[in-house]
Write an enzyme that holds these catalytic residues in place. Structure first.
Site, PDB file in Angstrom:
ATOM      1  N   LYS A 123       0.831  -1.191   0.000  1.00 44.74           N
ATOM      2  CA  LYS A 123       0.000   0.000   0.000  1.00 44.74           C
ATOM      3  C   LYS A 123       0.873   1.252   0.000  1.00 44.74           C
ATOM      4  O   LYS A 123       1.815   1.369   0.801  1.00 44.74           O
ATOM      5  CB  LYS A 123      -0.925   0.009   1.212  1.00 44.74           C
ATOM      6  N   ASP A 154      -0.054  -0.484  -4.650  1.00 45.57           N
ATOM      7  CA  ASP A 154      -1.457  -0.089  -4.796  1.00 45.57           C
ATOM      8  C   ASP A 154      -1.633   1.290  -4.184  1.00 45.57           C
ATOM      9  O   ASP A 154      -1.475   1.471  -2.976  1.00 45.57           O
ATOM     10  CB  ASP A 154      -2.357  -1.103  -4.092  1.00 45.57           C
ATOM     11  N   GLU A 180      -1.046  -0.419  -9.191  1.00 45.38           N
ATOM     12  CA  GLU A 180      -2.503  -0.522  -9.158  1.00 45.38           C
ATOM     13  C   GLU A 180      -3.136   0.819  -8.827  1.00 45.38           C
ATOM     14  O   GLU A 180      -2.774   1.458  -7.848  1.00 45.38           O
ATOM     15  CB  GLU A 180      -2.902  -1.572  -8.112  1.00 45.38           C
ATOM     16  N   ASP A 206      -8.438  -0.882 -10.450  1.00 40.71           N
ATOM     17  CA  ASP A 206      -9.263  -1.541  -9.438  1.00 40.71           C
ATOM     18  C   ASP A 206     -10.535  -0.734  -9.223  1.00 40.71           C
ATOM     19  O   ASP A 206     -11.610  -1.086  -9.708  1.00 40.71           O
ATOM     20  CB  ASP A 206      -8.479  -1.684  -8.138  1.00 40.71           C
ATOM     21  N   LYS A 230     -13.068  -8.148  -8.327  1.00 43.50           N
ATOM     22  CA  LYS A 230     -13.515  -8.598  -7.010  1.00 43.50           C
ATOM     23  C   LYS A 230     -14.965  -9.057  -7.112  1.00 43.50           C
ATOM     24  O   LYS A 230     -15.816  -8.341  -7.651  1.00 43.50           O
ATOM     25  CB  LYS A 230     -13.376  -7.468  -5.980  1.00 43.50           C
TER      26      LYS A 230
END
Length: 344
Positions: A123, A154, A180, A206, A230
């Protein structure tokens, strides 16, 4: 499948009849699970689980999501609990480790929770973090994984285009697998992809897929090299598979900090994707300090098994949310059910 043929964002994945709200409420349980370390701004993950004819399923949109968005998660829960899954093409799913915005010194302990994982998602771009802190965290991950490990970052849309360009340059020495959601919008993703294409670092989308009115827009705009898919936010396994087919891009199947019940849904999706080139973000049970099962779906040898999870009644009792929060979730379930019913 053309975009016009895609179901609405909150539509149920199949034309089968919805179960009644009483069917959902009959076994519904709400849990509040502590996290090992703060993640996505929370220390406790709340989720609802209930049992359908096909087994236990999960409804766990984040608390800040509105009913229209959350209803897609309910459609996914109903699909997984009431419909037979698509044919599985594999029985184990390789997964990545997930490294929250921790200090570099904490990185080895975080990675140690993901047994055998060769890939780590880190992250970055947190509102309370600097680029220097992000670089130090990614460097620590690379040091632990070694040159053969795979490191992806991400940003959750946290950079503007100029910030993203600067950050990708700063992080490039760590041999990134991909970046991401570096920016929030499809136009920004297209621009940062154009600016950094010469560097050979793929851009993944995403939020621009799972929180978009048109989940195919990012692919149609040429704004990403791969998609993060997802099951819950996209309305279920079948709808996610339809998006994968229509987009024509490589995908990473990921989770949204689900319990092991929800991770089983993600694993079933990953098992059904025709081509699975990347390790999946389905190892996040390792971020939970407690789960609804005594055998949580954590990585073993870098992968998780495909199969249903049956919650332990003792753990459901132990981690039951407060009465106030249970009522909040039950009311939310009812509202989201009305959204799905009205969409019919």
């Amino acid at each position: 499948m053309p975009a016009d043929d895609q179901p609405a964002p909150h539509a149920h994945s199949e034309a089968t009849a919805l179960p009644s709200l009483d069917d959902l409420l009959a076994s519904a349980r709400v849990v509040a699970l502590p996290l090992v370390t703060r993640f996505r701004g929370i220390d406790v993950r709340e989720a609802m689980v209930f049992e359908g004819p096909r087994g236990w399923t999960e409804f766990s949109p984040f608390a800040e999501y509105g009913d229209d968005e959350a209803s897609a998660w309910l459609a996914a829960a109903i699909d997984f609990g009431w419909n037979a899954p698509p044919t599985a093409l594999r029985d184990r799913i390789p997964v990545n480790a997930t490294v929250p915005a921790v200090d570099p010194d904490s990185v080895p302990a975080v990675l140690a929770r993901f047994a055998g994982c060769r890939t780590a998602k880190v992250k970055v771009a947190g509102s309370d973090q600097t680029l220097a802190q992000d670089v130090a965290r990614v460097r620590a991950v690379r040091d632990v994984l070694g040159p053969e490990g795979r490191v992806r970052v991400d940003a959750n849309g946290g950079w503007n285009v100029d910030e993203a360009e600067h950050a990708i340059h700063a992080l490039a020495p760590f041999d990134l697998e991909y970046v991401e959601q570096p920016c929030a919008t499809v136009d920004e993703l297209a621009e940062i992809r154009r600016r950094t294409k010469y560097m050979g670092i793929p851009i993944a989308a995403d939020e621009s897929v799972r929180r978009a009115d048109d989940p195919l827009a990012v692919a149609e705009a040429g704004a990403a090299d791969l998609l993060v898919i997802k099951a819950q936010p996209l309305g279920g396994i079948r709808r996610a598979l339809a998006i994968v087919e229509a987009a024509g891009l490589p995908v990473v199947v990921s989770s949204a900090l689900d319990t092991s019940v929800g991770l089983a849904m993600g694993a079933q999706l990953a098992a059904s994707v025709p081509s699975l080139e990347f390790d999946c973000g389905l190892g996040t049970a390792s971020l939970l300090a407690a789960d609804v099962t005594g055998s949580p779906l954590v990585a073993e040898g870098g992968s998780i098994a495909v199969g249903r999870i049956v919650p332990d009644p003792v753990l459901l009792d132990r981690y039951e949310a407060t009465e106030e929060r249970v009522d909040w979730w039950l009311e939310r379930l009812g509202r989201c059910f009305e959204v799905l019913r009205d969409a019919r």
